[in-house]
Design an enzyme around this catalytic site. Structure first.
Site, PDB file in Angstrom:
ATOM      1  N   TYR A   1       1.034  -1.018   0.236  1.00 19.90           N
ATOM      2  CA  TYR A   1       0.139   0.042  -0.510  1.00 19.90           C
ATOM      3  C   TYR A   1       0.654   1.470   0.023  1.00 19.90           C
ATOM      4  CZ  TYR A   1      -4.054  -2.893   1.179  1.00 19.90           C
ATOM      5  OH  TYR A   1      -5.404  -3.304   1.328  1.00 19.90           O
TER       6      TYR A   1
ATOM      7  N   ARG B   1      -3.400 -12.672   0.764  1.00 20.08           N
ATOM      8  CA  ARG B   1      -4.651 -12.191   1.196  1.00 20.08           C
ATOM      9  C   ARG B   1      -5.370 -12.201  -0.262  1.00 20.08           C
ATOM     10  NH1 ARG B   1      -8.425  -7.923   3.475  1.00 20.08           N
ATOM     11  NH2 ARG B   1      -8.920  -9.893   3.552  1.00 20.08           N
TER      12      ARG B   1
ATOM     13  N   HIS C   1      -8.083  -7.857  -3.386  1.00 23.00           N
ATOM     14  CA  HIS C   1      -9.147  -7.119  -2.486  1.00 23.00           C
ATOM     15  C   HIS C   1      -8.904  -5.513  -2.791  1.00 23.00           C
ATOM     16  CE1 HIS C   1      -6.964  -7.305   0.675  1.00 23.00           C
ATOM     17  NE2 HIS C   1      -6.797  -6.172   1.253  1.00 23.00           N
TER      18      HIS C   1
ATOM     19  N   TYR D   1      -2.156 -10.644  -1.747  1.00 22.31           N
ATOM     20  CA  TYR D   1      -0.608  -9.934  -1.381  1.00 22.31           C
ATOM     21  C   TYR D   1      -0.545 -10.918  -0.253  1.00 22.31           C
ATOM     22  CZ  TYR D   1      -3.466  -6.592   1.366  1.00 22.31           C
ATOM     23  OH  TYR D   1      -4.228  -6.292   2.148  1.00 22.31           O
TER      24      TYR D   1
ATOM     25  N   HIS E   1     -10.247  -2.465  -0.899  1.00 20.18           N
ATOM     26  CA  HIS E   1     -10.890  -1.823   0.382  1.00 20.18           C
ATOM     27  C   HIS E   1     -11.987  -0.803   0.026  1.00 20.18           C
ATOM     28  CE1 HIS E   1      -8.290  -3.819   3.172  1.00 20.18           C
ATOM     29  NE2 HIS E   1      -7.809  -3.888   2.510  1.00 20.18           N
TER      30      HIS E   1
END
Ligand code: BEZ
Ligand code: FE
Length: 299
Positions: free
Chosen positions: A169, A224, A227, A203, A229
């Site tokens: 991120y 994970r 996706h 990731y 968010h």
């Protein structure tokens, strides 16, 4: 029967001594003036003692537990890294708390984990604005925000964030431009939203701390599924914290933090020609498109 070294068979007298210790510790919270605090602490201590008794914790294991929690605290930096949240996530506690607190009506959109990588105050973005400043597969995520009766919600704010193709991120990865793959979008007068981005990738959660060692010791992977968010706010409605998962991700059945719900899976379909929006937004074909309708529950 297996007994850890140094622990012998328990007599009735040992049993009585041990339960007296537990009882006294639980009852030491009886005079707490706050009733909810008293309930929580009595229950916590009771369950903690039951766990210690059940596994017959050795002194060495007790010390290892203390060391693990100490390291977990030291790994937190109060900004981007929150190892205790990661621990809660990987133990399934975050999803249990989420389930207990969002026993919503069946028609509202399902919720899932918030995660530790949200950053407040990211740029407000125009309808269909591109939030991707790093490479990836071009995607258009579009849809609508409605209430449980199907009424479109104008001016709802969708705060969105996802990782770059390197699985990190912005904020976590200081090489990425400010606001990369983050932004706040608004629904239009008919409740529609449009986000230009890249297709999310799977990731691994951070594994360079005690949580990573815990996963390793359990032979668990840290991944994970891909996706995007969302945190959606509309006046008069319950804030909706959720993700949209890529429907074909290999980790959907083994999310490291147990966050997947079937209702939150979307297909990034191949678009080889423009739809009613993509040309106006300056997108090039081919691109991927995912559509979703979020349903908000009144407060
Ligand atoms: C996330 O999706 O950003 C996330 C959630 C839980 C733990 C780590 C990351
Ligand atoms: Fe995430």
């Amino acid at each position: 029967m297996y007994l850890p070294i140094g622990i012998t068979t328990m007599t009735d007298q040992d049993k009585a001594i041990e339960s007296r210790i537990s009882e006294k510790a639980v009852d030491s919270f009886n005079d707490a003036p706050n009733a909810r605090y008293k309930q929580i602490m009595r229950s916590l201590v009771r369950h903690l003692h039951a766990f210690v008794s059940e596994v017959e914790l050795t002194e060495q294991e007790w010390f290892e537990g203390i060391r693990f929690l100490t390291e977990t605290g030291h790994k937190c930096d109060g900004l981007v890294r929150q190892e205790f949240i990661l621990l809660s996530d990987t133990l399934g506690v975050s999803m249990l708390v989420d389930a207990i607190n969002h026993r919503h009506s069946a028609s509202a959109t399902d919720t899932t984990v918030f995660g530790p990588f949200y950053i407040e105050g990211m740029p407000e973005r125009e309808f269909g604005e591109n939030m991707a400043f790093t490479p990836g597969e071009a995607a258009l995520v579009r849809g609508r925000v409605v209430d449980t009766q199907g009424k479109p919600l104008a001016d709802a704010v969708l705060d969105v964030w996802q990782t770059a193709e390197n699985g990190m991120y912005s904020g976590q990865d200081t090489e990425q431009p400010f606001g990369n793959l983050r932004g706040r979008y608004r629904t239009d007068a008919n409740g529609y939203f449009a986000i230009r981005t890249i297709v999310p990738v799977c990731y691994p959660i951070p594994t360079d701390g005690p949580v990573g060692r815990m996963l390793d010791a359990a032979n668990r992977h840290p991944w994970r599924p891909a996706h995007l968010h969302f945190m959606i706010d509309a006046p008069g409605y319950r804030k909706l914290v959720t993700h949209l998962f890529n429907h074909d991700d290999p980790y959907l059945d083994s999310d490291a933090v147990f966050g997947v719900k079937h209702s939150l899976q979307v297909i990034y379909e191949d678009r080889v020609s423009h739809d009613d929006l993509s040309a106006d937004l300056g997108m090039q074909v081919p691109f991927k498109r995912a559509c979703y309708e979020f349903v908000m529950e009144a407060e």
